[in-house]
Design an enzyme around this catalytic site. Structure first.
Site, PDB file in Angstrom:
ATOM      1  N   ASP A 117       0.874  -1.165   0.000  1.00  0.00           N
ATOM      2  CA  ASP A 117       0.000   0.000   0.000  1.00  0.00           C
ATOM      3  C   ASP A 117       0.919   1.225   0.000  1.00  0.00           C
ATOM      4  OD1 ASP A 117      -2.368   1.568   0.310  1.00  0.00           O
ATOM      5  OD2 ASP A 117      -1.881   1.756   2.441  1.00  0.00           O
TER       6      ASP A 117
ATOM      7  N   ASP B 278      -0.035   5.134   0.772  1.00  0.00           N
ATOM      8  CA  ASP B 278      -0.242   6.131   1.817  1.00  0.00           C
ATOM      9  C   ASP B 278      -0.281   5.464   3.188  1.00  0.00           C
ATOM     10  OD1 ASP B 278      -0.655   8.520   3.039  1.00  0.00           O
ATOM     11  OD2 ASP B 278      -2.565   8.967   2.098  1.00  0.00           O
TER      12      ASP B 278
END
Length: 412
Positions: free
Chosen positions: A12, A14
């Site tokens: 992922d 952020d």
């Protein structure tokens, strides 16, 4: 160390690689070391308001090596999904980046009165009139596709509505569930691992248990939570519990870091938990009433759900009356059951619910067995020693407990 246990690392962005325009501690160094060890890297983001090339440039400004073919955004994945479904024209609620990704996939973004699909991303300028138009198009037969289902996104002023809020504004009036492309649903993971050798060991690293960890586990991948210590979910079988937790990517090379083996439970992940009822009904000959379900052809004890404002006693008497034509009264509670393997049910619309079932022994006080059901063998009394083989898995346990309580009651 964890880094040695996997060939492919899905990240992922952020909260794992960066926050805003700043790389997180250990991110650049950890990624560089993985590349030096010839690991395969993919970056996954639910953000529909960007493109793969923009993500590459953003990472390079942080001195993080990245390539467009390594980036999997919800917008790009939505475009690929739509192309594979032969979508030619789409009405789109989304920003220019989502429009661009769809156009690159050969999908015409249209504002005409008919289209193949309504595609929902994020655009803060969307109007109520556009939501009404999207609903109308779906009523007319257009497919309903969403980049992701995140209901909010964080801001300095607190959580603000995100894609999921617009999705709900369309789902409620149409009664249609969208195909959701982003995490925790499978499409992004499938795109990220497409064309990879099946023998490779793959792991997902994310900071959100509800999307990253849950999504990876649903497709059978290991999942590591990145960030501050998080309280585990109560059940060890909860799909949102990570197999390991690390503070930052440098911990992938910590010799002390431990990884649990993910063993997927034998049931799909439920979206909701609902109250259910079941009623064991014996006739004067001691035979038990069973019904054959129309969805899977299996026999089972009459069961159903609880409506708003109903007691469980009222619910089971209503269900038995509606399904069999028999009037019953509740004699006693047999037990409360919530075994996920047998009580998690997927529905044709894609929804999955876990039922917590109150099972009662019920006594016939009136009515007649519905002749229609009787003639088609949908409802029938069976001798206890001659039950059908095609029986719902949890129901023999309910019946066994009922018979055991009868014995105890007789002895007393």
């Amino acid at each position: 160390m964890i880094a040695n246990q996997f060939d492919v690392f899905l990240f992922d962005l952020d909260g794992v690689i960066y926050i805003g325009n700043e790389p997180l501690l250990g991110a650049a160094e950890g990624l560089a070391r993985l590349r030096k060890e010839n690991k395969i890297i993919r970056f996954l983001t639910n953000d529909p308001c960007t493109t793969r090339s923009k993500i590459v440039q953003r990472l390079k400004h942080m001195n993080i090596e990245a390539y467009e073919e390594e980036i999997v955004t919800s917008g790009w994945t939505t475009a690929q999904y739509s192309k594979n479904k032969n979508i030619k024209k789409a009405f789109v609620l989304g920003n220019d980046d989502l429009h661009w990704e769809l156009l690159q996939a050969g999908i015409e973004v249209t504002d005409v009165a008919s289209c193949d699909a309504v595609i929902v991303g994020w655009d803060s300028s969307v109007t109520f009139g556009e939501i009404q138009k999207a609903s109308k198009l779906i009523h007319q037969g257009a497919s309903f596709i969403a980049t992701n289902s995140d209901k909010t996104f964080p801001t300095p002023k607190g959580p603000m509505p995100a894609v999921g809020a617009m999705v709900e504004a369309i789902r409620i009036p149409t009664g249609k569930r969208p195909v959701i492309v982003g995490k925790p649903y499978p499409s992004m993971f499938q795109e990220a691992t497409k064309n990879l050798d099946s023998s490779l060991h793959i792991v997902m690293l994310g900071d959100n248990p509800e999307t990253d960890i849950l999504g990876a586990h649903q497709v059978g991948l290991h999942a590591i939570l990145v960030g501050e210590s998080a309280k585990p979910y109560p059940s060890k079988k909860d799909f949102r519990n990570a197999d390991a937790q690390i503070y930052n990517l440098s911990d992938l090379f910590d010799k002390e870091a431990q990884l649990k083996k993910w063993i997927r439970p034998e049931y799909p992940w439920p979206e909701s938990i609902k109250p259910g009822v079941a009623g064991i009904v014996f006739d004067e000959k001691g035979r038990v009433l069973l019904m054959r379900r129309s969805d899977n052809g299996l026999w089972g004890i009459p069961s159903g759900h609880v409506e708003p404002a109903e007691t469980v006693n009222q619910a089971i008497t209503r269900e038995i009356w509606e399904e069999t034509g028999l009037e019953v009264r509740v004699k006693r509670l047999i037990g409360v059951y919530s075994e996920p393997v047998s009580q998690v049910f997927p529905y044709p619309n894609g929804k999955v619910s876990h039922f917590v079932t109150n099972c009662f022994e019920c006594q016939i006080v009136g009515g007649n067995l519905n002749k229609k059901h009787w003639e088609t063998l949908d409802v029938q009394f069976f001798n206890i020693n001659e039950l059908p083989e095609a029986l719902l898995s949890m129901h023999p346990k309910w019946l066994e407990d009922a018979l055991e309580q009868q014995k105890i009651s007789f002895i007393r």
